[in-house]
Design a protein around this motif. Structure first.
Motif, PDB file in Angstrom:
ATOM      1  N   ALA A  16       0.768  -1.050  -0.050  1.00 22.00           N
ATOM      2  CA  ALA A  16      -0.054  -0.017   0.039  1.00 22.00           C
ATOM      3  C   ALA A  16       0.753   1.318  -0.174  1.00 22.00           C
ATOM      4  N   ARG A  41      -5.129   9.792  -8.275  1.00 21.54           N
ATOM      5  CA  ARG A  41      -3.886   8.701  -8.031  1.00 21.54           C
ATOM      6  C   ARG A  41      -3.343   8.241  -9.092  1.00 21.54           C
ATOM      7  N   SER A  82       0.156   5.929  -5.181  1.00 17.96           N
ATOM      8  CA  SER A  82      -0.807   5.648  -3.829  1.00 17.96           C
ATOM      9  C   SER A  82      -1.658   4.320  -3.824  1.00 17.96           C
ATOM     10  N   ARG A  84      -3.593   1.366  -3.318  1.00 13.90           N
ATOM     11  CA  ARG A  84      -4.444   0.949  -1.785  1.00 13.90           C
ATOM     12  C   ARG A  84      -4.719  -0.678  -2.115  1.00 13.90           C
ATOM     13  N   ASP A 142      -7.462  -1.817  -4.606  1.00 14.54           N
ATOM     14  CA  ASP A 142      -6.822  -1.385  -6.068  1.00 14.54           C
ATOM     15  C   ASP A 142      -6.398  -2.968  -6.693  1.00 14.54           C
ATOM     16  N   SER A 170      -1.676  -4.943   2.331  1.00 10.74           N
ATOM     17  CA  SER A 170      -1.503  -3.648   3.344  1.00 10.74           C
ATOM     18  C   SER A 170      -0.425  -3.683   4.544  1.00 10.74           C
TER      19      SER A 170
END
Length: 119
Positions: free
Chosen positions: A14, A67, A85, A87, A90, A119
């Motif tokens: 992330a 982003r 960026s 996440r 995504d 993450s």
């Protein structure tokens, strides 16, 4: 007929960035609108970003605005998706798509490239 080959996917954390590339074979790439779609497990395919055949108009899904950036280099028959960026949500298979500028639906698709964001 257009053939599309994506590359650039992978496993990232992330906040990291990735750049996807899609190379098109065939004639008259500059006459095609191009787009990136994605499909996460158990979800429908969704449009991420589009760029018109002239490259002068782009659009983005709300969930990637600010982003992701779509761009194209017609001389290289290539469209890019710069993803910053990133996440975990995504995470998906990302597909490149093409259509001639005067047709309503994307009718040429690549095989997809997996993007996984941990993450």
């Amino acid at each position: 007929q257009v053939q599309l080959v994506e590359s650039g996917g992978g496993l990232v954390q992330a906040g990291d960035s990735l750049r996807l590339s899609c190379v098109a074979s065939g004639r008259a790439f500059s006459n095609y609108d191009m787009a990136w779609f994605r499909q996460a497990p158990g979800k429908e395919r969704e449009n991420v970003a589009t760029i018109r055949w002239r490259g002068d108009s782009t659009s983005y899904a709300d969930f990637v605005k600010g982003r992701f950036t779509i761009s194209r280099v017609n001389a290289k028959n290539t469209v890019y998706l710069q993803m910053n960026s990133l996440r975990p949500d995504d995470t998906a298979v990302y597909y490149c798509a093409a259509k001639q500028f005067f047709t309503p639906k994307y009718n040429y698709w690549g095989q997809g490239t997996q993007v996984t964001v941990s993450s």
